[in-house]
Write an enzyme that holds these catalytic residues in place. Structure first.
Site: not given
Length: 266
Positions: A40, A98
């Site tokens: 992000y 992730h």
């Protein structure tokens, strides 16, 4: 601190001012769990927002995720420490893998995570977007107990098998896209439950998730109204009839999908 059953997602909050303001308001509203990721590119913004809020860091559960290019042994060790520095903490509450793609290797990646716990860089190990078979394989490789598995989960993607595994292995199933990026508002069954309780469809979806055993929801919101609206879902109590209606939704929709995703390469 254990993971609260409602968290604050920060996906696509890569503008510093927006992210800091949103985190400040989330803390003011009462959130105690923030979710970010190396991918992000906002870990430092999250830290700034927490600092600006004045909240004691011991009172907020902070989770981040390893980028798919950072899953080799040395990269896990190095970038986890970089994430801790960006987040302004000595120990990350929860670090996820992730996606089990690109440089992911069950032996190298997971042994590095075990060592990070031993070294105090991270408190807990998490996984994200694993298929059931990959999840069980990872649990076998880990010395540390798996604390959480993060996946897309909402009434149109209820993840029954992964939820059963979460209960069986006693880890938390953390639901991202918990309101299907707003699509729950178009589902008649959810609309009916929302009208019954004078609530919004988003609140119904979040309450449905939070009412499940071993489930945490992490909606992302940037506007003050949505941040507060999502938090208010904690006060919404669905009855058995409501849950039966939602469980009966036949529509199936996956929001996050791409060719390399694990479920497309079983």
């Amino acid at each position: 601190m254990e993971i609260p059953n409602l968290g604050f997602g920060t996906y696509q909050m890569d503008d510093r001012n927006e992210c800091v303001r949103a985190i400040e308001l989330a803390m003011e509203t009462g959130y105690e769990h923030v979710d970010t990721a190396q991918m992000y590119d906002n870990e430092a913004f999250v830290a700034a927002g927490l600092d600006e809020s004045g909240i004691d860091r011991d009172e907020v559960f902070v989770a981040t995720k390893l980028d798919t290019d950072n899953l080799a042994y040395d990269d896990v060790k190095r970038t986890a420490k970089e994430s801790a520095e960006k987040l302004g903490t000595d120990t990350i509450d929860l670090l996820y893998v992730h996606w089990p793609i690109n440089t992911y290797d069950p032996v190298e990646t997971l042994s590095a995570l075990d060592e990070l716990v031993e070294e105090g860089v991270i408190e807990r190990v998490g996984l994200s977007n694993f298929r059931p078979d990959q999840l069980e394989d990872a649990i076998e490789h880990l010395d540390e107990p798996l604390y959480a598995h993060q996946v897309e989960m909402h009434p149109m993607l209820p993840q029954e098998e992964l939820h059963e595994l979460a209960v069986e292995h006693d880890h938390q199933l953390v639901a991202y896209c918990p309101i299907a990026r707003g699509q729950v508002a178009d589902v008649p069954e959810i609309q009916a439950v929302a009208e019954k309780h004078d609530a919004t469809p988003a609140q119904v979806s979040l309450a449905w998730l939070m009412g499940k055993e071993n489930v945490t929801a992490i909606p992302k919101a940037a506007s003050p109204d949505h941040i507060r609206e999502n938090f208010a879902a904690r006060d919404l109590e669905l009855d058995d009839a409501d849950r039966e209606k939602i469980d009966g939704i036949e529509t199936r929709e996956r929001i996050v999908d791409f060719d390399e995703a694990p479920w497309n390469n079983a």
